[in-house]
Design a protein around this motif. Structure first.
Motif, PDB file in Angstrom:
ATOM      1  N   SER A 109       0.869  -1.271   0.023  1.00 45.86           N
ATOM      2  CA  SER A 109       0.110  -0.043   0.031  1.00 45.86           C
ATOM      3  C   SER A 109       0.774   1.220  -0.023  1.00 45.86           C
ATOM      4  O   SER A 109       0.561   2.215  -0.886  1.00 45.86           O
ATOM      5  N   ILE A 112       2.165   1.651  -3.626  1.00 47.67           N
ATOM      6  CA  ILE A 112       1.260   2.094  -4.479  1.00 47.67           C
ATOM      7  C   ILE A 112       1.059   3.673  -4.260  1.00 47.67           C
ATOM      8  O   ILE A 112       0.714   4.498  -5.136  1.00 47.67           O
ATOM      9  N   ALA A 113       0.924   4.179  -3.151  1.00 48.32           N
ATOM     10  CA  ALA A 113       0.705   5.456  -2.484  1.00 48.32           C
ATOM     11  C   ALA A 113       1.832   6.468  -3.071  1.00 48.32           C
ATOM     12  O   ALA A 113       1.649   7.268  -3.603  1.00 48.32           O
ATOM     13  N   PHE A 116       1.443   7.170  -6.856  1.00 47.44           N
ATOM     14  CA  PHE A 116       0.304   7.989  -7.013  1.00 47.44           C
ATOM     15  C   PHE A 116       0.609   9.286  -6.522  1.00 47.44           C
ATOM     16  O   PHE A 116      -0.333  10.012  -6.281  1.00 47.44           O
ATOM     17  N   ALA A 118       0.551   9.946  -3.243  1.00 45.22           N
ATOM     18  CA  ALA A 118      -0.377   9.926  -1.945  1.00 45.22           C
ATOM     19  C   ALA A 118       0.242  10.362  -1.282  1.00 45.22           C
ATOM     20  O   ALA A 118       1.243   9.471  -0.837  1.00 45.22           O
ATOM     21  N   ILE A 132      -5.105  11.743  -1.216  1.00 49.39           N
ATOM     22  CA  ILE A 132      -4.558  11.865  -2.731  1.00 49.39           C
ATOM     23  C   ILE A 132      -5.435  13.177  -3.171  1.00 49.39           C
ATOM     24  O   ILE A 132      -6.477  13.328  -2.998  1.00 49.39           O
ATOM     25  N   LYS A 138      -7.872   9.415 -11.581  1.00 45.48           N
ATOM     26  CA  LYS A 138      -7.005   9.277 -10.725  1.00 45.48           C
ATOM     27  C   LYS A 138      -7.052   8.533  -9.582  1.00 45.48           C
ATOM     28  O   LYS A 138      -6.642   7.479  -9.177  1.00 45.48           O
ATOM     29  N   PHE A 142      -6.617   4.669  -7.878  1.00 41.62           N
ATOM     30  CA  PHE A 142      -5.967   4.386  -6.458  1.00 41.62           C
ATOM     31  C   PHE A 142      -6.833   3.712  -5.842  1.00 41.62           C
ATOM     32  O   PHE A 142      -6.320   2.936  -5.227  1.00 41.62           O
ATOM     33  N   MET A 146      -6.250  -0.272  -4.018  1.00 40.00           N
ATOM     34  CA  MET A 146      -6.017  -0.235  -2.497  1.00 40.00           C
ATOM     35  C   MET A 146      -7.143  -1.310  -1.973  1.00 40.00           C
ATOM     36  O   MET A 146      -7.087  -1.898  -1.068  1.00 40.00           O
TER      37      MET A 146
END
Length: 169
Positions: A109, A112-113, A116, A118, A132, A138, A142, A146
């Motif tokens: 997680s 990925i954040a 992006f 985030a 985010i 987008k 996301f 998640m």
């Protein structure tokens, strides 16, 4: 586009900042069975006491034209702009996404954040809250990534939009 195709439109409405205006705008939509997919409102000019309401809705071209015409007839409305048709515009939304995860899912997680862009605005031993900002697409992407990692809650602000370049509302 054919007359029966349903498309999404972002409509910006400049109104007087006074009690009951938002209720009248919402009443126009609900009274005619139009759906609101996103709604934001805030004062944009304190000296003239004006607010901007940004509505994302969908419908056929005829329905969208009806919505714009009916909004224009409301007394506290100064200007109605269909940002989808008036040229390029910038749309942004903020979301808070809570993920409850441990082990590899927790690490994934965070990866990925990072991709992006985030930010983790809260963290415990078993959860993160990510902030985010971006286009609705987008944020949707996301959230989808998640979900298998422990998505628990989502809070979204709705779309804020403005035309690009020298065009003004």
């Amino acid at each position: 586009m054919r007359e029966t195709e349903i498309s999404k439109h972002t409509i910006s409405v400049l109104v007087d900042n006074e009690a009951g205006v938002l209720a009248r705008v919402i009443g126009l939509f609900s009274g005619r069975g139009y759906n609101i997919e996103s709604l934001t409102v805030a004062e944009v000019d304190a000296s003239s006491h004006q607010s901007r309401i940004t509505v994302v809705t969908s419908g056929t071209p005829m329905v969208i034209e009806q919505i714009k015409a009916q909004l224009s007839r409301l007394v506290p409305v100064h200007k109605v702009s269909d940002l989808t048709l008036s040229g390029p515009c910038v749309e942004r939304e903020l979301a808070l996404i809570k993920v409850i995860a441990s082990g590899e899912k927790r690490v994934e997680s965070l990866r990925i954040a990072d991709i992006f862009k985030a930010r983790a605005v809260d963290a415990t031993n078993s959860s993160f809250v990510f902030e985010i900002i971006g286009s609705p697409e987008k944020i949707d992407a996301f959230i989808k990534l998640m979900e298998p990692l422990g998505l628990s809650e989502t809070s979204r602000t709705g779309v804020a939009a403005i035309s690009r370049g020298t065009l003004t509302m």
